[in-house]
Design a protein around this motif. Structure first.
Motif, mmCIF file in Angstrom:
data_model
loop_
_atom_site.group_PDB
_atom_site.id
_atom_site.type_symbol
_atom_site.label_atom_id
_atom_site.label_comp_id
_atom_site.label_asym_id
_atom_site.label_seq_id
_atom_site.Cartn_x
_atom_site.Cartn_y
_atom_site.Cartn_z
ATOM 1 N N HIS A 65 70.183 -11.988 73.651
ATOM 2 C CA HIS A 65 70.000 -12.088 72.203
ATOM 3 C C HIS A 65 69.184 -13.313 71.789
ATOM 4 C CE1 HIS A 65 73.184 -14.828 72.869
ATOM 5 N NE2 HIS A 65 74.029 -14.487 71.929
ATOM 6 N N GLY A 93 74.624 -9.341 75.215
ATOM 7 C CA GLY A 93 74.067 -8.057 75.602
ATOM 8 C C GLY A 93 73.696 -7.930 77.067
ATOM 9 N N GLU A 94 74.077 -8.907 77.883
ATOM 10 C CA GLU A 94 73.837 -8.826 79.330
ATOM 11 C C GLU A 94 74.545 -7.602 79.902
ATOM 12 O OE1 GLU A 94 72.302 -9.908 82.938
ATOM 13 O OE2 GLU A 94 72.097 -11.200 81.182
ATOM 14 N N LEU A 95 73.825 -6.806 80.680
ATOM 15 C CA LEU A 95 74.410 -5.582 81.253
ATOM 16 C C LEU A 95 74.453 -5.682 82.783
ATOM 17 C CD1 LEU A 95 72.546 -2.953 79.043
ATOM 18 C CD2 LEU A 95 74.866 -3.829 78.740
#
Length: 249
Positions: free
Chosen positions: A213, A247-249
């Motif tokens: 982000h 938002g790290e996946l």
């Protein structure tokens, strides 16, 4: 919400630990904040925050310190093993002293803190363990294999304890933030700039850019997640590694 509860936060004098301690105090908890530097703790203390000099690498210091806190403020019902070292080093430049020092704080310190806190917690009818791990506990962090290993191990400890105490009124969870706006980030920025020749701003932006982000996480965001895990309807959240990573996946 937490009136009458005794919380203990290691590394509670600065950064994420202090933010969590203040958030718990705002909910009515009595909070013991621990660390190695008395002056730092005294500066942070006040109101419902009570300082305790304690070295998480030292078993006697942890056992005696937590026993003292329990005597003064009652059984620990919220335990936040937060004290940690965050430092990168390539594996071929890593000596055993560096490895052991990292593990002694990030893993052994959490183990000792949780073990000693459970002695009084399990004499009550409610308890929460909220360990501060890292996004590095869920993925490999480039340039920091020792740190990554320590944070993976911490999540393993939490999951094992969640299995051991399943069905009892105690939960064990880990928070896994990405880069947070703390003194540790500032120190790492300085280290990156010195190693690479980058400017301070360039090195900082390198770390900011890791968060999807596009900004550093505020310590208060991590603190709010910790408080959420202590709320009345949190009892079914157990053994989890909760990401705060933009938002790290």
């Amino acid at each position: 919400m937490l009136s009458g509860k005794h919380a203990l936060v290691t590394g509670g004098g600065t950064g994420i630990g202090l933010a969590i301690a203040r958030a718990l105090a705002d909910e009515g908890a009595l909070v013991t904040i621990t660390g190695r530097r008395a002056a730092t703790l005294q500066e942070a203390a006040g109101g419902r925050l009570h300082p305790l000099v304690m070295d998480v690498q030292d078993e006697a210091s942890v056992a005696d310190g937590i026993a003292e806190a329990v005597t003064q403020r009652g059984p620990i019902q919220i335990c936040v093993p937060n004290a940690g070292i965050a430092e990168g080093r390539a594996l071929l430049k890593t000596d055993l002293d560096f490895w052991r020092n990292m593990m002694a704080t990030n893993l052994d310190g959490a183990f000792l803190t949780i073990r000693e806190s459970l002695k009084s917690m399990t004499q009550t009818d409610w308890g929460r363990i909220v360990a501060v791990s890292s996004i590095a506990g869920l993925k490999g962090l480039k340039g920091a294999p020792t740190y990554t290993a320590s944070k993976h191990a911490l999540i393993g400890l939490i999951r094992g304890l969640a299995a051991d105490y399943a069905g009892k009124p105690y939960t064990f969870n880990a928070l896994c933030p990405a880069y947070v706006d703390t003194d540790i980030v500032d120190s790492n920025v300085t280290s990156i700039a010195a190693r690479t020749g980058m400017s301070h701003d360039e090195a900082r932006q390198l770390m900011v850019g890791v968060n999807p982000h596009g900004r550093l996480i505020r310590p208060e965001e991590v603190a709010d997640a910790a408080v959420w895990l202590c709320r009345p309807n949190s009892g079914s959240v157990n053994g989890q590694a909760i990401q705060l990573s933009g938002g790290e996946l």
